[in-house]
Enzyme design. Structure first.
Site, mmCIF file in Angstrom:
data_model
loop_
_atom_site.group_PDB
_atom_site.id
_atom_site.type_symbol
_atom_site.label_atom_id
_atom_site.label_comp_id
_atom_site.label_asym_id
_atom_site.label_seq_id
_atom_site.Cartn_x
_atom_site.Cartn_y
_atom_site.Cartn_z
ATOM 1 N N ALA A 278 -12.208 -6.842 9.840
ATOM 2 C CA ALA A 278 -10.922 -7.100 9.173
ATOM 3 C C ALA A 278 -9.767 -6.650 10.063
ATOM 4 C CB ALA A 278 -10.871 -6.367 7.833
ATOM 5 N N LYS A 279 -9.896 -5.473 10.677
ATOM 6 C CA LYS A 279 -8.794 -4.947 11.483
ATOM 7 C C LYS A 279 -8.652 -5.710 12.799
ATOM 8 C CE LYS A 279 -7.252 -1.747 8.676
ATOM 9 N NZ LYS A 279 -6.009 -2.043 7.917
ATOM 10 N N SER B 80 -6.521 -0.521 13.085
ATOM 11 C CA SER B 80 -7.195 0.785 13.128
ATOM 12 C C SER B 80 -7.947 0.866 14.453
ATOM 13 C CB SER B 80 -8.200 0.879 11.980
ATOM 14 O OG SER B 80 -9.151 1.884 12.252
ATOM 15 N N THR C 264 -0.410 8.054 -9.525
ATOM 16 C CA THR C 264 -1.222 9.073 -10.202
ATOM 17 C C THR C 264 -0.710 10.443 -9.786
ATOM 18 O OG1 THR C 264 -2.738 9.227 -8.355
ATOM 19 C CG2 THR C 264 -3.286 7.618 -10.072
ATOM 20 N N TYR D 3 -14.843 -3.398 7.940
ATOM 21 C CA TYR D 3 -13.526 -2.818 8.231
ATOM 22 C C TYR D 3 -13.103 -3.167 9.663
ATOM 23 C CZ TYR D 3 -9.859 0.803 8.301
ATOM 24 O OH TYR D 3 -8.664 1.489 8.398
ATOM 25 N N GLY E 131 0.841 -1.198 0.000
ATOM 26 C CA GLY E 131 0.000 0.000 0.000
ATOM 27 C C GLY E 131 0.873 1.243 0.000
HETATM 28 N N1 LIG Z 1 -5.862 7.176 7.182
HETATM 29 C C1 LIG Z 1 -6.299 6.877 8.390
HETATM 30 O O1 LIG Z 1 -6.801 7.740 9.118
HETATM 31 C C2 LIG Z 1 -6.202 5.474 8.914
HETATM 32 C C3 LIG Z 1 -6.688 5.215 10.193
HETATM 33 C C4 LIG Z 1 -6.598 3.935 10.719
HETATM 34 C C5 LIG Z 1 -6.010 2.931 9.971
HETATM 35 N N2 LIG Z 1 -5.553 3.184 8.718
HETATM 36 C C6 LIG Z 1 -4.950 2.083 7.973
HETATM 37 O O2 LIG Z 1 -3.669 2.467 7.502
HETATM 38 C C7 LIG Z 1 -3.385 1.836 6.266
HETATM 39 C C8 LIG Z 1 -3.034 2.911 5.239
HETATM 40 O O3 LIG Z 1 -4.132 3.812 5.125
HETATM 41 P P1 LIG Z 1 -4.133 5.049 4.125
HETATM 42 O O4 LIG Z 1 -4.835 6.135 4.794
HETATM 43 O O5 LIG Z 1 -2.751 5.276 3.619
HETATM 44 O O6 LIG Z 1 -5.067 4.481 2.955
HETATM 45 P P2 LIG Z 1 -4.928 4.703 1.389
HETATM 46 O O7 LIG Z 1 -6.242 4.298 0.800
HETATM 47 O O8 LIG Z 1 -4.397 6.063 1.081
HETATM 48 O O9 LIG Z 1 -3.821 3.642 0.964
HETATM 49 C C9 LIG Z 1 -4.047 2.262 0.921
HETATM 50 C C10 LIG Z 1 -3.229 1.695 -0.231
HETATM 51 O O10 LIG Z 1 -3.436 0.275 -0.249
HETATM 52 C C11 LIG Z 1 -3.527 -0.118 -1.595
HETATM 53 N N3 LIG Z 1 -4.277 -1.384 -1.692
HETATM 54 C C12 LIG Z 1 -5.552 -1.600 -1.296
HETATM 55 N N4 LIG Z 1 -5.909 -2.858 -1.572
HETATM 56 C C13 LIG Z 1 -4.820 -3.467 -2.127
HETATM 57 C C14 LIG Z 1 -4.578 -4.768 -2.630
HETATM 58 N N5 LIG Z 1 -5.525 -5.707 -2.638
HETATM 59 N N6 LIG Z 1 -3.360 -5.050 -3.133
HETATM 60 C C15 LIG Z 1 -2.397 -4.079 -3.164
HETATM 61 N N7 LIG Z 1 -2.573 -2.841 -2.707
HETATM 62 C C16 LIG Z 1 -3.779 -2.527 -2.203
HETATM 63 C C17 LIG Z 1 -4.260 1.026 -2.291
HETATM 64 O O11 LIG Z 1 -4.053 1.023 -3.684
HETATM 65 C C18 LIG Z 1 -3.669 2.245 -1.593
HETATM 66 O O12 LIG Z 1 -2.564 2.777 -2.307
HETATM 67 C C19 LIG Z 1 -4.629 1.040 5.896
HETATM 68 O O13 LIG Z 1 -4.453 -0.286 6.304
HETATM 69 C C20 LIG Z 1 -5.719 1.707 6.707
HETATM 70 O O14 LIG Z 1 -6.773 0.817 6.979
HETATM 71 C C21 LIG Z 1 -5.627 4.445 8.171
#
Ligand SMILES: NC(=O)c1ccc[n+]([C@@H]2O[C@H](COP(=O)([O-])OP(=O)(O)OC[C@H]3O[C@@H](n4cnc5c(N)ncnc54)[C@H](O)[C@@H]3O)[C@@H](O)[C@H]2O)c1
Lengths: 246, 81
Positions: free
Chosen positions: A158-159, A143, A41, A155, A12
């Site tokens: 999963a977490k 999360s 992108t 979600y 990711g």
């Molecule tokens: N942003 C927040 O506030 C927040 C809060 C709690 C937890 N999280 C967790 O942190 C992590 C990162 O979050 P983020 O905010 O950067 O999200 P984001 O959506 O910006 O990034 C997630 C990335 O994972 C990639 N991805 C998704 N499914 C995939 C797959 N099957 N194979 C390969 N790549 C895949 C996407 O293309 C994306 O680039 C995630 O696990 C999210 O659940 C984020």
């Protein structure tokens, strides 16, 4: 573990948190490999790290991409499972006559991106670490929603699954010197948070958070760095949430 | 008196696999003992490494499926087992 010179896989790694972690880890001397399903992108420009495109929910694609990655860059010492899909949907939605309960399709998609992706990549990377006798580290992204955030059945499940895997792997892999740690962010100021929540919901969250603000990606990096550097830390979840309780 | 390395080996196997020391014989393998599963195998490997101060290769770990095979590997590293 000292991360300098070590190969770190960031799944990711084109996302909001993943891309920032990849850059920060590179700044402290780690070598980075990014795995992501998406192409770069304008919103997520090409990072200066090698990128491998893969759907991590597909175990065969994971196997073949890992083969390429190891051939190109060597064996990973650290895996950061940052791929995920943030999704909100109520279990029952009485106002939508076309879909009154949580869609099975989105349930599957959310479990695949958050839980199956983490399982597929970690099982194959851990196998390499065990067989190559690398005393490595797996960092999983959970999360605050794992505590049971209303409106996020898939979600949250999963977490919570990711946190359970973190504990199981700590016990199974600990004898080999391999650690497993989860990071559970609260709400972080990222485009993914903006996309998943309305402005009002974000304002409400800030009010309910004791520190009265969203977290930053730098604060997530600081937890990841701690997990890497503290060799006695395993099987636990580090919560970075400004004191918010759901 | 310090236990000989072969005594230590028997004790270690019997403790981890929860079998009596008399059952630690060369012909016994993973398929014969229910407590010798992939998890206890990992524990066995790590304990052998730390107790005897050696590092085992992936091939050696995979091949050590009977007590006799484990002894062979240890002998090849100059350890009486
Ligand atoms: N942003 C927040 O506030 C927040 C809060 C709690 C937890 N999280 C967790 O942190 C992590 C990162 O979050 P983020 O905010 O950067 O999200 P984001 O959506 O910006 O990034 C997630 C990335 O994972 C990639 N991805 C998704 N499914 C995939 C797959 N099957 N194979 C390969 N790549 C895949 C996407 O293309 C994306 O680039 C995630 O696990 C999210 O659940 C984020």
């Amino acid at each position: 573990m000292d991360p300098s010179g070590k190969l770190v896989i960031v799944s990711g790694g084109l996302g909001s948190i993943g891309s920032s972690l990849a850059d920060s880890l590179a700044e402290i001397g780690a070598r980075i490999a990014v795995l992501d399903i998406h192409e770069a992108t304008s919103a997520s420009p090409t990072p200066p790290h090698p990128i491998y495109h893969v759907d991590l929910a597909d175990e065969h694609s994971v196997a073949s991409v890992l083969e390429d990655l190891v051939r190109d860059l060597g064996e990973p010492a650290i895996l950061v499972n940052c791929a995920g899909l943030i999704h909100s949907e109520p279990l029952v939605n009485i106002t939508n006559p076309n879909q009154r309960h949580h869609s099975r399709e989105t349930w599957d998609a959310v479990l695949r991106s958050n839980l199956t992706a983490t399982f597929n990549l970690s099982s194959q990377v851990a196998e390499r670490m065990v067989m190559k006798r690398i005393r490595g580290l797996v960092i999983n992204f959970s999360s605050i929603s794992a505590q049971g955030n209303p409106g996020q059945s898939a979600y949250a499940a999963a977490k919570a699954g990711v946190e359970a895997l973190t504990k199981v792997w700590a016990r199974e892999l600990g004898p080999f010197g391999i650690r497993s740690v989860a990071i559970a962010p609260g709400f972080i100021a990222t485009s993914s948070t903006e996309a998943a929540l309305t402005k009002e919901a974000i304002a409400d969250l800030k009010r309910r958070t004791p520190l009265m603000r969203l977290g930053t990606t730098e604060e997530i990096f600081s937890a990841v760095r701690f997990a890497i550097e503290n060799d006695y830390l395993t099987g636990t979840t580090i919560a970075i949430n400004g004191g918010l309780a759901l | 008196m310090k236990a000989s390395s072969s005594q230590r080996f028997v004790n270690l196997i019997s403790e981890i696999l929860r079998i009596s020391p008399q059952d630690v014989v060369d012909t016994i393998g993973m398929d014969d003992i229910s407590t010798w599963d992939s998890l206890s195998h990992m524990q066995l490997i790590v304990t052998i490494e730390s107790d005897f101060g050696i590092e085992l290769s992936a091939d050696e770990i995979v091949g050590m499926r009977t007590i006799g095979k484990i002894r062979e590997v240890l002998h090849s590293k100059g350890i009486e087992a």
